[in-house]
Write a protein that holds these residues in place. Structure first.
Motif, PDB file in Angstrom:
ATOM      1  N   GLY A  56       0.826  -1.194   0.000  1.00  0.00           N
ATOM      2  CA  GLY A  56       0.000   0.000   0.000  1.00  0.00           C
ATOM      3  C   GLY A  56       0.867   1.253   0.000  1.00  0.00           C
ATOM      4  N   LEU A  57       0.511   2.214  -0.828  1.00  0.00           N
ATOM      5  CA  LEU A  57       1.281   3.443  -0.975  1.00  0.00           C
ATOM      6  C   LEU A  57       0.456   4.636  -0.508  1.00  0.00           C
ATOM      7  CD1 LEU A  57       3.671   5.169  -2.175  1.00  0.00           C
ATOM      8  CD2 LEU A  57       2.365   5.183  -4.323  1.00  0.00           C
ATOM      9  N   GLU A  58       1.056   5.489   0.327  1.00  0.00           N
ATOM     10  CA  GLU A  58       0.420   6.755   0.679  1.00  0.00           C
ATOM     11  C   GLU A  58       1.482   7.838   0.823  1.00  0.00           C
ATOM     12  OE1 GLU A  58      -3.191   7.336   3.284  1.00  0.00           O
ATOM     13  OE2 GLU A  58      -1.671   8.296   4.569  1.00  0.00           O
ATOM     14  N   ILE A  59       1.281   8.920   0.092  1.00  0.00           N
ATOM     15  CA  ILE A  59       2.171  10.076   0.121  1.00  0.00           C
ATOM     16  C   ILE A  59       1.324  11.295   0.447  1.00  0.00           C
ATOM     17  CG2 ILE A  59       3.792  11.496  -1.198  1.00  0.00           C
ATOM     18  CD1 ILE A  59       4.135   9.053  -3.088  1.00  0.00           C
ATOM     19  N   VAL A  60       1.776  12.082   1.407  1.00  0.00           N
ATOM     20  CA  VAL A  60       1.049  13.286   1.800  1.00  0.00           C
ATOM     21  C   VAL A  60       1.938  14.493   1.518  1.00  0.00           C
ATOM     22  CG1 VAL A  60      -0.116  14.517   3.664  1.00  0.00           C
ATOM     23  CG2 VAL A  60      -0.172  12.008   3.599  1.00  0.00           C
ATOM     24  N   ALA A  61       1.456  15.406   0.674  1.00  0.00           N
ATOM     25  CA  ALA A  61       2.230  16.584   0.283  1.00  0.00           C
ATOM     26  C   ALA A  61       1.477  17.855   0.666  1.00  0.00           C
ATOM     27  CB  ALA A  61       2.501  16.570  -1.217  1.00  0.00           C
ATOM     28  N   GLU A  62       2.211  18.841   1.167  1.00  0.00           N
ATOM     29  CA  GLU A  62       1.590  20.092   1.593  1.00  0.00           C
ATOM     30  C   GLU A  62       2.231  21.285   0.902  1.00  0.00           C
ATOM     31  OE1 GLU A  62       1.627  20.493   5.816  1.00  0.00           O
ATOM     32  OE2 GLU A  62       0.484  18.651   6.171  1.00  0.00           O
ATOM     33  N   ASN A  63       1.379  22.182   0.421  1.00  0.00           N
ATOM     34  CA  ASN A  63       1.797  23.489  -0.087  1.00  0.00           C
ATOM     35  C   ASN A  63       2.843  23.407  -1.198  1.00  0.00           C
ATOM     36  OD1 ASN A  63       0.116  24.358   1.963  1.00  0.00           O
ATOM     37  ND2 ASN A  63       1.751  25.120   3.278  1.00  0.00           N
ATOM     38  N   LEU A  64       2.706  22.425  -2.085  1.00  0.00           N
ATOM     39  CA  LEU A  64       3.628  22.316  -3.214  1.00  0.00           C
ATOM     40  C   LEU A  64       3.240  23.308  -4.307  1.00  0.00           C
ATOM     41  CD1 LEU A  64       4.047  18.454  -3.737  1.00  0.00           C
ATOM     42  CD2 LEU A  64       5.634  20.009  -2.615  1.00  0.00           C
ATOM     43  N   SER A  65       4.228  23.940  -4.899  1.00  0.00           N
ATOM     44  CA  SER A  65       3.976  24.755  -6.085  1.00  0.00           C
ATOM     45  C   SER A  65       3.753  23.825  -7.272  1.00  0.00           C
ATOM     46  CB  SER A  65       5.161  25.682  -6.363  1.00  0.00           C
ATOM     47  OG  SER A  65       6.293  24.912  -6.765  1.00  0.00           O
ATOM     48  N   ASP A  66       3.254  24.372  -8.373  1.00  0.00           N
ATOM     49  CA  ASP A  66       3.043  23.552  -9.570  1.00  0.00           C
ATOM     50  C   ASP A  66       4.360  22.932 -10.039  1.00  0.00           C
ATOM     51  OD1 ASP A  66       0.392  24.201  -9.509  1.00  0.00           O
ATOM     52  OD2 ASP A  66       0.445  25.557 -11.230  1.00  0.00           O
ATOM     53  N   GLU A  67       5.443  23.705  -9.979  1.00  0.00           N
ATOM     54  CA  GLU A  67       6.745  23.213 -10.417  1.00  0.00           C
ATOM     55  C   GLU A  67       7.221  22.071  -9.517  1.00  0.00           C
ATOM     56  OE1 GLU A  67      11.035  25.181 -11.617  1.00  0.00           O
ATOM     57  OE2 GLU A  67      10.113  25.803  -9.732  1.00  0.00           O
ATOM     58  N   GLU A  68       7.008  22.203  -8.218  1.00  0.00           N
ATOM     59  CA  GLU A  68       7.429  21.176  -7.271  1.00  0.00           C
ATOM     60  C   GLU A  68       6.603  19.904  -7.440  1.00  0.00           C
ATOM     61  OE1 GLU A  68       8.723  24.526  -3.943  1.00  0.00           O
ATOM     62  OE2 GLU A  68       6.881  23.374  -3.699  1.00  0.00           O
ATOM     63  N   LEU A  69       5.306  20.052  -7.653  1.00  0.00           N
ATOM     64  CA  LEU A  69       4.447  18.887  -7.861  1.00  0.00           C
ATOM     65  C   LEU A  69       4.816  18.168  -9.148  1.00  0.00           C
ATOM     66  CD1 LEU A  69       2.057  17.130  -7.042  1.00  0.00           C
ATOM     67  CD2 LEU A  69       0.531  18.790  -8.148  1.00  0.00           C
ATOM     68  N   ARG A  70       5.146  18.922 -10.162  1.00  0.00           N
ATOM     69  CA  ARG A  70       5.545  18.321 -11.437  1.00  0.00           C
ATOM     70  C   ARG A  70       6.799  17.478 -11.262  1.00  0.00           C
ATOM     71  NH1 ARG A  70       7.980  21.426 -16.754  1.00  0.00           N
ATOM     72  NH2 ARG A  70       7.806  19.699 -18.203  1.00  0.00           N
ATOM     73  N   LEU A  71       7.782  17.996 -10.521  1.00  0.00           N
ATOM     74  CA  LEU A  71       9.022  17.247 -10.310  1.00  0.00           C
ATOM     75  C   LEU A  71       8.776  16.010  -9.457  1.00  0.00           C
ATOM     76  CD1 LEU A  71      12.044  16.993 -10.755  1.00  0.00           C
ATOM     77  CD2 LEU A  71      12.407  18.483  -8.777  1.00  0.00           C
ATOM     78  N   LEU A  72       7.911  16.119  -8.449  1.00  0.00           N
ATOM     79  CA  LEU A  72       7.591  14.957  -7.613  1.00  0.00           C
ATOM     80  C   LEU A  72       6.988  13.840  -8.459  1.00  0.00           C
ATOM     81  CD1 LEU A  72       7.241  13.542  -4.865  1.00  0.00           C
ATOM     82  CD2 LEU A  72       5.044  14.738  -4.646  1.00  0.00           C
TER      83      LEU A  72
END
Length: 238
Positions: free
Chosen positions: A163-179
């Motif tokens: 099972g996979l779970e990742i929690v991300a907070e306050n990412l910019s569009d550029e940061e989310l794209r790289l993730l």
């Protein structure tokens, strides 16, 4: 500051499937006679799992490689002296990877927590049997088998799903794209040890994304749930 306000929290869930045998080592320094030399990491119930720290490390490594290829400035972890927390005077100057995954710092520097949390990944079904393979080390000078180099390595069987779970907070569009790019790159690279021996190929299947704001927790807004075709568009966005 990065965490002064909760702008948006993104919860990514799905599965990690072992396409080939997977070895996440326990790092046990001493081995008793008759035991496996390189055992997998297991929980107290004896089941193998993937620590969130291991997954985060691999994703960060791939993110750094991608960012460098695109000409972005990236610091040089894990040496704290060479990371943004020690080298930069403000968070705004941090490299994109330190902004996403956080940074430690030498005395007088700026330590920042990660914007992304990786939960420990546990098998969705009980793993009844672990694989064991025998390997040998080669002496690089002679090309022959090194003396005393016979060892056994343990692995989770191919086909096992976690099972996979990742929690991300306050990412910019550029940061989310790289993730997202880094997660995809891990699939084409490897997770865990002995990848040069065929271990560690995984399939990361994102099944659901939930977006929540501060208003959601106050009962003022609904969460946004992304699945199906909308999820496929979300994965390709940016």
């Amino acid at each position: 500051m990065v965490f002064e306000k909760l702008e948006k929290r993104i919860i990514i869930s799905g599965t990690i499937e072992a396409v080939t045998p997977l070895h996440i080592g326990s790092g046990r320094p001493e081995v008793e006679i008759g035991e496996v030399d390189l055992p997998v990491l297991t929980a107290p119930d004896g089941q193998p799992y993937i620590p969130g720290s291991s997954l985060k490390g691999r994703v960060r490594s791939e993110a750094e490689r991608i960012a460098r290829q695109k000409g972005m400035e990236v610091c040089k972890p894990p040496d704290v002296k060479n990371m943004c927390g020690s080298l930069k005077k403000s968070i705004d100057e941090f490299c994109i990877c330190c902004r996403i995954f956080g940074t430690a710092a030498a005395a007088g520097g700026i330590s920042v927590a990660s914007k992304v949390k990786f939960r420990d990944a546990y098998p969705l079904e009980k793993v009844e049997t672990l694989l064991e393979r025998t390997g040998i080390a080669i002496d690089r000078e002679t090309g022959a088998v090194a003396k005393g180099a016979l060892y056994t390595i343990q692995a989770v069987p191919a086909g096992t799903k976690f099972g996979l779970e990742i929690v991300a907070e306050n990412l910019s569009d550029e940061e989310l794209r790289l993730l997202k790019a880094a997660l995809k790159s891990v699939e084409d690279s490897a997770l865990g040890g002995s990848s040069t021996r065929g271990f560690g190929k995984v399939k990361i299947n994102i099944e659901r994304v939930v977006e929540r704001t501060a208003g959601y927790y106050l009962g003022e807004e609904e969460e946004k749930v992304i699945t199906g075709e909308e999820l496929q568009r979300w994965l390709k966005d940016f």
